[in-house]
Design an enzyme around this catalytic site. Sequence first.
Site, PDB file in Angstrom:
ATOM      1  N   ASN A   9       0.875  -1.175   0.000  1.00 56.41           N
ATOM      2  CA  ASN A   9       0.000   0.000   0.000  1.00 56.41           C
ATOM      3  C   ASN A   9       0.912   1.225   0.000  1.00 56.41           C
ATOM      4  O   ASN A   9       1.485   1.572   1.027  1.00 56.41           O
ATOM      5  CB  ASN A   9      -0.889  -0.038   1.258  1.00 56.41           C
ATOM      6  N   TRP A  10       1.035   1.817  -1.191  1.00 53.87           N
ATOM      7  CA  TRP A  10       1.964   2.948  -1.312  1.00 53.87           C
ATOM      8  C   TRP A  10       1.434   4.217  -0.657  1.00 53.87           C
ATOM      9  O   TRP A  10       2.175   5.187  -0.500  1.00 53.87           O
ATOM     10  CB  TRP A  10       2.267   3.230  -2.788  1.00 53.87           C
ATOM     11  N   LYS A  11       0.151   4.248  -0.339  1.00 50.40           N
ATOM     12  CA  LYS A  11      -0.485   5.455   0.227  1.00 50.40           C
ATOM     13  C   LYS A  11      -0.226   6.655  -0.693  1.00 50.40           C
ATOM     14  O   LYS A  11      -0.118   6.474  -1.908  1.00 50.40           O
ATOM     15  CB  LYS A  11      -0.010   5.683   1.665  1.00 50.40           C
ATOM     16  N   HIS A  98      -9.610   1.125   4.903  1.00 51.60           N
ATOM     17  CA  HIS A  98      -8.335   1.385   5.579  1.00 51.60           C
ATOM     18  C   HIS A  98      -8.569   2.387   6.717  1.00 51.60           C
ATOM     19  O   HIS A  98      -9.350   3.328   6.567  1.00 51.60           O
ATOM     20  CB  HIS A  98      -7.307   1.926   4.588  1.00 51.60           C
ATOM     21  N   GLU A 100      -6.922   4.810   7.766  1.00 46.15           N
ATOM     22  CA  GLU A 100      -6.675   6.220   7.449  1.00 46.15           C
ATOM     23  C   GLU A 100      -7.879   6.825   6.738  1.00 46.15           C
ATOM     24  O   GLU A 100      -8.210   7.991   6.930  1.00 46.15           O
ATOM     25  CB  GLU A 100      -5.392   6.356   6.604  1.00 46.15           C
ATOM     26  N   GLU A 170      -5.631  -4.841  10.561  1.00 48.38           N
ATOM     27  CA  GLU A 170      -4.610  -3.814  10.765  1.00 48.38           C
ATOM     28  C   GLU A 170      -4.910  -3.056  12.051  1.00 48.38           C
ATOM     29  O   GLU A 170      -5.711  -2.108  12.034  1.00 48.38           O
ATOM     30  CB  GLU A 170      -4.615  -2.840   9.588  1.00 48.38           C
ATOM     31  N   GLY A 176       2.246   2.313  10.790  1.00 50.81           N
ATOM     32  CA  GLY A 176       3.209   3.400  10.625  1.00 50.81           C
ATOM     33  C   GLY A 176       3.871   3.830  11.928  1.00 50.81           C
ATOM     34  O   GLY A 176       4.530   4.864  11.990  1.00 50.81           O
ATOM     35  N   SER A 216       3.190  -2.018  10.464  1.00 52.34           N
ATOM     36  CA  SER A 216       4.640  -2.080  10.709  1.00 52.34           C
ATOM     37  C   SER A 216       5.249  -3.449  10.420  1.00 52.34           C
ATOM     38  O   SER A 216       6.144  -3.915  11.130  1.00 52.34           O
ATOM     39  CB  SER A 216       4.971  -1.621  12.138  1.00 52.34           C
ATOM     40  N   GLY A 237       2.714  -1.195   4.286  1.00 53.53           N
ATOM     41  CA  GLY A 237       2.771   0.234   3.978  1.00 53.53           C
ATOM     42  C   GLY A 237       4.202   0.681   3.758  1.00 53.53           C
ATOM     43  O   GLY A 237       4.768   0.507   2.671  1.00 53.53           O
ATOM     44  N   GLY A 238       4.822   1.227   4.797  1.00 50.86           N
ATOM     45  CA  GLY A 238       6.178   1.786   4.698  1.00 50.86           C
ATOM     46  C   GLY A 238       7.182   0.904   3.980  1.00 50.86           C
ATOM     47  O   GLY A 238       7.913   1.375   3.096  1.00 50.86           O
TER      48      GLY A 238
HETATM   49  P1  PGA Z   1       2.650   0.258   7.671  1.00 50.54           P
HETATM   50  O1  PGA Z   1       1.202   0.476   7.010  1.00 50.54           O
HETATM   51  O2  PGA Z   1       3.186  -1.031   7.136  1.00 50.54           O
HETATM   52  O3  PGA Z   1       3.442   1.472   7.239  1.00 50.54           O
HETATM   53  O4  PGA Z   1       2.430   0.216   9.152  1.00 50.54           O
HETATM   54  C1  PGA Z   1       0.329  -0.603   6.801  1.00 50.54           C
HETATM   55  C2  PGA Z   1      -0.947  -0.101   6.178  1.00 50.54           C
HETATM   56  O5  PGA Z   1      -1.393   0.983   6.544  1.00 50.54           O
HETATM   57  O6  PGA Z   1      -1.538  -0.769   5.307  1.00 50.54           O
END
Ligand code: PGA
Length: 254
Positions: A9-11, A98, A100, A170, A176, A216, A237-238
Amino acid sequence: MRKNIVAGNWKMNLSYQEGLSLFSEVVNMVKDEIRGNQQIVICSPFIHLQSLVQLAGKGNKVSIGAQNCHQEEKGAFTGEISANQILSTGAKYVILGHSERRAYFAESNELLAKKVDAALSAGLQIIFCVGETREERESNQYKKVIKTQLEEGIFHLSSTNFSHVILAYEPVWAIGTGLTASPEQAQEVHAYIREILAEQFNQQVADDTSILYGGSCNPQNAATLFGQKDIDGGLIGGASLKSRDFVEIVKVLE
Ligand code: PGA
């Protein structure tokens, strides 16, 4: 049999050019790693979708997805993107629910249920996210929160339609933050989700649904997390923004 999946997930990261070069690196590095029961998905910003589909090429095991879609089919919704528009780029997946989106864009379970329907009628596969906040975990509310997110957001589907759904657990406190759920904490929730899938649908649906862990996840912790019985891969994500880290995580997949 359910698939083992790693989804990136590149966001809201990477320019158009940066996205294409990261994707090319990932494809080159993973192409010999992916086995029959595995699926790799990259969920990019909308601007990259069509070009990534072209770069992935036909028959490639790396699939492309978006990170959101609008609930209506089309119309006067300035700045929004419909599920059909996503599909028209050749992308096959969309992330919905998600945390966010829930937190910063006020996406309720009720709205998400509409987005789920829009994505399915367009023919997209859905990566549907659930997870509790830190307060909800500390007050021991996490199972109730997750059950409600599933019931109100996606359990209106028939078992046939549910076969187009991948779930992602999640925990919001792990996204993050560098904090990861312990393998035991994650496994407990994954097993619980599978149990409610069996109650809601049947054991076959529960056994066939891939449930990913996200929060994470990195090359150091992926093996112990994915080694748990009910964890079928990760939503990353990251670590999906660095080709080497992402590919190290892919290599952990069974
Ligand atoms: P993260 O994000 O790996 O940076 O914690 C995961 C996500 O939000 O899908």
